[in-house]
Design a protein around this motif. Structure first.
Motif, short mmCIF file in Angstrom:
data_model
loop_
_atom_site.label_atom_id
_atom_site.label_comp_id
_atom_site.label_asym_id
_atom_site.label_seq_id
_atom_site.Cartn_x
_atom_site.Cartn_y
_atom_site.Cartn_z
N TRP A 67 0.81 -1.22 0.00
CA TRP A 67 0.00 0.00 0.00
C TRP A 67 0.85 1.27 0.00
O TRP A 67 0.92 1.97 1.01
N THR A 68 1.47 1.58 -1.10
CA THR A 68 2.24 2.82 -1.19
C THR A 68 1.57 3.72 -2.23
O THR A 68 1.77 3.56 -3.44
N SER A 69 0.76 4.66 -1.73
CA SER A 69 0.00 5.54 -2.63
C SER A 69 0.94 6.43 -3.42
O SER A 69 1.86 7.02 -2.85
N VAL A 111 -1.99 3.00 -6.31
CA VAL A 111 -1.35 2.35 -5.17
C VAL A 111 -0.36 1.27 -5.66
O VAL A 111 -0.61 0.62 -6.67
N ILE A 136 -10.55 3.24 5.51
CA ILE A 136 -9.52 2.21 5.78
C ILE A 136 -8.14 2.86 5.87
O ILE A 136 -7.43 2.70 6.86
N PHE A 137 -7.75 3.64 4.82
CA PHE A 137 -6.36 4.13 4.84
C PHE A 137 -6.14 5.18 5.93
O PHE A 137 -7.08 5.84 6.36
N GLY A 193 -5.47 4.25 8.77
CA GLY A 193 -6.00 3.56 9.96
C GLY A 193 -7.51 3.46 9.85
O GLY A 193 -8.19 4.47 9.63
N SER A 194 -8.05 2.24 9.98
CA SER A 194 -9.49 2.03 9.78
C SER A 194 -10.30 2.77 10.87
O SER A 194 -9.76 3.15 11.91
N GLU A 200 -12.40 1.66 12.94
CA GLU A 200 -12.39 0.97 14.24
C GLU A 200 -11.15 1.36 15.03
O GLU A 200 -11.20 1.56 16.25
N VAL A 201 -10.01 1.47 14.32
CA VAL A 201 -8.77 1.86 15.00
C VAL A 201 -8.89 3.30 15.52
O VAL A 201 -8.45 3.62 16.63
#
Ligand SMILES: Cc1cc2nc3c(=O)[nH]c(=O)nc-3n(C[C@H](O)[C@H](O)[C@H](O)COP(=O)(O)OP(=O)(O)OC[C@H]3O[C@@H](n4cnc5c(N)ncnc54)[C@H](O)[C@@H]3O)c2cc1C
Length: 263
Positions: free
Chosen positions: A15-17, A67, A244-245, A247-248, A250-251
């Motif tokens: 995952w490197t945008s 990505v 998501i990106f 940190g989701s 929930e995090v």
């Protein structure tokens, strides 16, 4: 692994945008294999052209190339490219992540998109009137406007240092701003009516689009869709990733609970 004046890096940075545009990349690398979890990680700046660095595109479902996976095999990185102290990388990363999350909220973008939604909805017929006159649709706009106002207040509060915790504030802004971007994209596609279904992999208005290159093939809607409808379905697809990106959600909820209430 340290080797004289260099570090030797092996591994994959998933995952490197926009990595394919970058000259250098910040990387968190494990420099102390015996340390536990977030300890023993260092912050290294890696040259994307260094021998052993290989980029592999990640195929996204909106068919855009944004990505990458970065594969590193025995990459030599001069120790002068270490940021800060060795093994303290996670501390620096946490600071940067909290700033990145605040940026992800992008209230200006939501405001811009929401104004466009109103314009499209006024042009969209709905029974005797326009979609903009439809009370159910207007309620969705009003809900987003309230969210946007609250987001902007949060941002101003943070800038004036009045917020109790930068980490919790940016986490809250990311959740709220991310969800609002997803909602405004859904409203955009709804307000565009049939043109909302036209898929264009190219976001740029005015740029020639070759229908034969469309991953979804040539269709009538795409052929007649106006310029302003371009890329909107693609945005809707891509914005699923916002929660998501960085940190989701929930995090982020966990960060808010821990920093504000100690859970
Ligand atoms: C389009 C895109 C671009 C990205 N670009 C970059 C980039 O440029 N640089 C970069 O470093 N990273 C990038 N990422 C990676 C991204 O930051 C991570 O995917 C994201 O932080 C989630 O981490 P993870 O993949 O390890 O999933 P995890 O955090 O392991 O999550 C997996 C699942 O478990 C849930 N979960 C995890 N922890 C908890 C918890 N404590 N409580 C409840 N549920 C939990 C999550 O909600 C999720 O459903 C990108 C990701 C995407 C999708």
């Amino acid at each position: 692994m340290r080797d004289g004046d260099d570090y030797i890096v092996n591994g994959v940075k998933a995952w490197t945008s926009e990595g394919h545009y970058a000259d250098k990349m910040f990387t968190l690398v494990r420099t102390d294999p015996d340390a536990r979890k977030q300890a023993g990680i260092s912050f290294l700046l890696i040259d994307m052209k260094a021998p052993g660095v290989e980029l592999k595109p990640v195929h996204m479902y909106d068919h855009q190339y944004t990505v990458n996976e970065v594969h590193m095999t025995n990459v030599r990185v001069p120790a002068s490219e270490l940021i800060g102290e060795e093994n303290k990388g996670w501390d620096y990363a946490k600071f940067l992540l909290s700033r990145e999350r605040g940026m992800v909220a992008q209230s200006w973008l939501i405001r811009h998109d929401l104004e466009n939604v109103k314009t499209y909805a006024r042009d969209q017929r709905d029974g005797e009137g326009s979609l903009y006159d439809n009370p159910t649709f207007r309620k969705k706009i009003a809900k987003l406007e309230i969210q946007l106002k609250s987001l902007r207040w949060q941002m101003q509060r943070m800038l004036t240092e009045a917020a109790p915790s930068a980490a919790a504030s940016t986490a809250a802004m990311k959740v709220q701003g991310g969800e609002a971007q997803q909602q405004v994209s859904a409203l955009t596609v709804e307000a565009l009516g049939q043109y909302g279904t036209a898929y264009f992999p190219n976001h740029e208005p005015g740029v020639e689009f070759d229908l034969d290159q469309s991953p979804y093939g040539q269709d009538e809607v795409s052929a007649f869709a106006p310029d302003y409808a371009r890329g909107k379905l693609g945005h809707l697809m891509f914005r699923r990733a916002i929660t998501i990106f960085g940190g989701s959600s929930e995090v982020q909820h966990g960060i808010i609970a821990k920093t504000l209430w100690g859970y």
